[in-house]
Design an enzyme around this catalytic site. Sequence first.
Site, PDB file in Angstrom:
ATOM      1  N   MET A 197       0.838  -1.213  -0.034  1.00  0.00           N
ATOM      2  CA  MET A 197      -0.019  -0.113  -0.036  1.00  0.00           C
ATOM      3  C   MET A 197       0.904   1.478  -0.037  1.00  0.00           C
ATOM      4  SD  MET A 197      -3.443  -0.747   2.163  1.00  0.00           S
ATOM      5  CE  MET A 197      -2.781  -0.678   3.747  1.00  0.00           C
ATOM      6  N   GLY A 198       2.171   1.158  -0.400  1.00  0.00           N
ATOM      7  CA  GLY A 198       2.942   2.215  -0.392  1.00  0.00           C
ATOM      8  C   GLY A 198       3.598   2.655   1.344  1.00  0.00           C
ATOM      9  N   SER A 231       6.821  -1.021  10.246  1.00  0.00           N
ATOM     10  CA  SER A 231       5.518  -0.852   9.684  1.00  0.00           C
ATOM     11  C   SER A 231       5.264   0.630   9.162  1.00  0.00           C
ATOM     12  CB  SER A 231       4.299  -1.138  10.821  1.00  0.00           C
ATOM     13  OG  SER A 231       3.150  -0.633  10.412  1.00  0.00           O
ATOM     14  N   SER A 232       4.402   0.785   8.149  1.00  0.00           N
ATOM     15  CA  SER A 232       4.083   2.157   7.542  1.00  0.00           C
ATOM     16  C   SER A 232       3.392   3.023   8.963  1.00  0.00           C
ATOM     17  CB  SER A 232       3.087   1.888   6.408  1.00  0.00           C
ATOM     18  OG  SER A 232       3.698   1.260   5.228  1.00  0.00           O
ATOM     19  N   ARG A 233       2.803   2.399   9.610  1.00  0.00           N
ATOM     20  CA  ARG A 233       2.026   2.897  10.709  1.00  0.00           C
ATOM     21  C   ARG A 233       2.925   3.509  11.708  1.00  0.00           C
ATOM     22  NH1 ARG A 233      -2.478  -0.544   8.859  1.00  0.00           N
ATOM     23  NH2 ARG A 233      -4.301   0.654   8.443  1.00  0.00           N
ATOM     24  N   HIS A 251       9.539  -3.666   3.257  1.00  0.00           N
ATOM     25  CA  HIS A 251       9.027  -3.892   2.151  1.00  0.00           C
ATOM     26  C   HIS A 251      10.178  -4.045   1.216  1.00  0.00           C
ATOM     27  CE1 HIS A 251       5.744  -1.133   3.376  1.00  0.00           C
ATOM     28  NE2 HIS A 251       4.885  -2.169   2.991  1.00  0.00           N
ATOM     29  N   GLN A 262       6.294 -11.355   7.326  1.00  0.00           N
ATOM     30  CA  GLN A 262       5.645 -12.244   8.453  1.00  0.00           C
ATOM     31  C   GLN A 262       5.035 -11.536   9.193  1.00  0.00           C
ATOM     32  OE1 GLN A 262       9.013 -14.139  10.964  1.00  0.00           O
ATOM     33  NE2 GLN A 262       7.417 -14.491  12.526  1.00  0.00           N
ATOM     34  N   LYS A 263       5.143 -10.227   9.437  1.00  0.00           N
ATOM     35  CA  LYS A 263       4.591  -9.134  10.325  1.00  0.00           C
ATOM     36  C   LYS A 263       2.791  -9.524  10.218  1.00  0.00           C
ATOM     37  CE  LYS A 263       4.002  -4.792  10.010  1.00  0.00           C
ATOM     38  NZ  LYS A 263       2.462  -4.670  10.116  1.00  0.00           N
ATOM     39  N   ASP A 264       2.492  -9.621   9.068  1.00  0.00           N
ATOM     40  CA  ASP A 264       1.195  -9.858   8.818  1.00  0.00           C
ATOM     41  C   ASP A 264       0.863 -11.278   8.449  1.00  0.00           C
ATOM     42  OD1 ASP A 264       0.446  -6.985   8.569  1.00  0.00           O
ATOM     43  OD2 ASP A 264       1.807  -6.956   7.148  1.00  0.00           O
TER      44      ASP A 264
END
Length: 333
Positions: free
Chosen positions: A40-41, A217-219, A47, A175-177
């Site tokens: 999702m960018g 994480s992007s968040r 990534h 693996q995080k998801d």
Amino acid sequence: MTTSSLPPSPIPLLTSVASYRRWRQRAFDEGKSVGFVPTMGALHDGHLSLVQRSLADNELTVLSIFVNPAQFAPHEDLATYPRTLPGDLELLAAQQVTVGEAVRKASAVFLPSVQDMYPSGISQDVSAQKGAFVEMKGYGHQMEGASRPTFFRGVVTVVTKLFNAVQPTNAYFGQKDIQQALLLRRLCKDLLFPHPEADHVHIVPTTRDPNDGLALSSRNAYLSANERKFAPALYKALQYAESAWSNGESKDRCISKAFAVIDEVKAQASMDGVDVRLDYIEMNDSQTFDVLDASSNHQLAGDVPVILSGALWVGKTRLIDNIVVGDLNRIIR
């Protein structure tokens, strides 16, 4: 996104399913393998580790950037999710892997529009949605699904669409998801996907901050400097539970030790004006996602992989993480 609004890039940018399929047909005609990294960018080193793996494994590598409305509930952060396309393209262009005498770089970036991906339209409200959607019955209500009941419906639907468009030889997920990645592996098996086949859905180890182990994480970008200090608490708690499991303690004892870590950090954070709230920490069977019995332990489980996972709110940011205990190689490959 129109072609005129795109930032400059040395990598071909394909903004429609039609343009991508023309590119993919050439790869088919040339008999070249295609690796796929769906995102999702807001790219980070996690990534990029997936891109590096794809470059090493495949002659061509495609990365997609699509912020999928269907996996955000109406109250979630679709509007504020980080969108950093120029920086993403710079990071991606810098990636390369040497295989023999060939230097491999990213071959294309797929940037589909919402209209292309959802021809019948899309609403974040599931009850208002129209058109075709995909569900994984019996596997999407545990773990992350318990807190985000519409999430996996949105993920499985959009990845089905992406796989149908991209037709990759191999696909790569972090693996995080892990619940998401395992569901997608099952999706390919149950629906007989030829591109990719289930065994070609790869799960790559989580990339972590080298100093404190926080899963990238992007968040993480949402965290203030003060909040960031307490973000590694979830991973620390999972490590305590993992150690207890390895020492033969019961599942309930393992989870209790993880809770104790969170309680201690929560008290420290409160003194610093930061709200830390635990969503869940649990241990689940890696095949069924069923919760392990309270009395389960390492000796009873043997080498069967068990997912030790959790979610933690730090301020307004929800962080997830997991550790696989047991035979890691059955999952991470």
